[in-house]
Motif scaffolding. Structure first.
Motif, mmCIF file in Angstrom:
data_model
loop_
_atom_site.group_PDB
_atom_site.id
_atom_site.type_symbol
_atom_site.label_atom_id
_atom_site.label_comp_id
_atom_site.label_asym_id
_atom_site.label_seq_id
_atom_site.Cartn_x
_atom_site.Cartn_y
_atom_site.Cartn_z
ATOM 1 N N ASP A 202 0.767 -1.327 0.054
ATOM 2 C CA ASP A 202 0.032 0.030 -0.015
ATOM 3 C C ASP A 202 0.836 1.292 0.089
ATOM 4 N N HIS A 203 1.751 1.254 0.832
ATOM 5 C CA HIS A 203 2.517 2.466 1.111
ATOM 6 C C HIS A 203 3.860 2.659 0.575
ATOM 7 N N GLU A 204 4.775 1.495 0.202
ATOM 8 C CA GLU A 204 5.882 1.453 -0.355
ATOM 9 C C GLU A 204 7.102 2.020 0.668
ATOM 10 N N LEU A 205 6.899 2.957 1.204
ATOM 11 C CA LEU A 205 7.805 3.565 2.413
ATOM 12 C C LEU A 205 7.192 3.390 3.626
ATOM 13 N N ILE A 206 7.470 2.671 4.612
ATOM 14 C CA ILE A 206 6.861 2.536 5.980
ATOM 15 C C ILE A 206 7.890 2.704 6.933
ATOM 16 N N LYS A 207 7.292 2.992 8.190
ATOM 17 C CA LYS A 207 8.258 3.129 9.374
ATOM 18 C C LYS A 207 7.791 2.124 10.219
ATOM 19 N N ILE A 208 8.482 1.270 10.908
ATOM 20 C CA ILE A 208 8.065 -0.013 11.755
ATOM 21 C C ILE A 208 8.833 0.379 13.216
ATOM 22 N N LYS A 209 7.956 -0.121 14.092
ATOM 23 C CA LYS A 209 8.611 -0.071 15.396
ATOM 24 C C LYS A 209 9.057 -1.596 16.031
ATOM 25 N N LEU A 210 10.335 -1.728 16.571
ATOM 26 C CA LEU A 210 10.902 -2.797 16.924
ATOM 27 C C LEU A 210 10.631 -2.929 18.335
ATOM 28 N N LYS B 199 2.625 -0.611 -9.019
ATOM 29 C CA LYS B 199 1.284 -0.735 -9.122
ATOM 30 C C LYS B 199 0.466 -0.193 -7.916
ATOM 31 N N ALA B 200 1.267 0.598 -7.093
ATOM 32 C CA ALA B 200 0.745 1.172 -5.871
ATOM 33 C C ALA B 200 -0.237 2.164 -6.088
ATOM 34 N N ASN B 201 -1.344 2.126 -5.003
ATOM 35 C CA ASN B 201 -2.449 3.264 -5.255
ATOM 36 C C ASN B 201 -1.740 4.561 -5.034
ATOM 37 N N PRO B 202 -1.833 5.612 -5.700
ATOM 38 C CA PRO B 202 -1.472 6.804 -5.553
ATOM 39 C C PRO B 202 -1.979 7.632 -4.272
ATOM 40 N N LYS B 203 -3.060 7.049 -3.915
ATOM 41 C CA LYS B 203 -3.704 7.889 -2.787
ATOM 42 C C LYS B 203 -3.107 7.304 -1.610
ATOM 43 N N ASN C 230 3.168 6.578 0.199
ATOM 44 C CA ASN C 230 4.052 7.801 0.521
ATOM 45 C C ASN C 230 4.865 8.249 -0.250
ATOM 46 N N ILE C 231 5.368 7.659 -1.285
ATOM 47 C CA ILE C 231 6.110 8.230 -2.209
ATOM 48 C C ILE C 231 5.543 9.201 -3.229
ATOM 49 N N THR C 232 4.491 8.512 -3.684
ATOM 50 C CA THR C 232 3.609 9.114 -4.838
ATOM 51 C C THR C 232 3.052 10.235 -4.158
ATOM 52 N N ARG C 233 2.343 10.204 -2.996
ATOM 53 C CA ARG C 233 1.775 11.352 -2.279
ATOM 54 C C ARG C 233 2.728 12.483 -2.244
ATOM 55 N N PHE C 234 3.909 12.270 -1.671
ATOM 56 C CA PHE C 234 4.912 12.979 -1.298
ATOM 57 C C PHE C 234 5.218 13.896 -2.723
#
Length: 108
Positions: A43-51, A90-94, A97-101
């Motif tokens: 969905d987001h391509e670029l994500i932040k994860i908590k360890l 094929k990420a949804n532009p909405k 995070n990359i496309t939205r930015f």
């Protein structure tokens, strides 16, 4: 999928404003965690994860395993938070995070 230093810098800048969408805990890597990671990267391509893992070496091992299992690239790791990226043509532009930015800042 090796990214250039300029791309990594741009993605770190985008990632700075993101909240973690996946949390890995002391319980290890489960099917559910991998499924959630897969969905988030698609969905987001670029994500932040908590360890949420106490020991630094264990956090590094978990992060390496998650990146390897998902085919994602680690962009940055600071303390108990990491930034992962995996391109999705094929990420949804909405959702991406990359496309939205890029759309918001007039790029592409």
């Amino acid at each position: 999928m090796s990214l250039s230093q300029a791309q990594k810098k741009a993605y770190r800048s985008i990632g700075h404003h993101l909240d973690p969408v996946v949390t890995a805990s002391e319980n290890g890597i489960s099917e559910g965690l991998l499924a959630e990671l897969e969905r988030a990267l698609n969905d987001h391509e670029l994500i932040k994860i908590k360890l949420a893992v106490a020991e630094r070496e264990d956090r590094t091992a978990v992060l390496d395993e998650l990146a390897s299992a998902s085919g994602a690239e680690v962009i940055q790791k600071i303390g108990k938070v990491a930034l992962l990226y995996r391109a999705n043509p094929k990420a949804n532009p909405k959702l991406s995070n990359i496309t939205r930015f890029e759309n918001h800042h007039g790029r592409r």
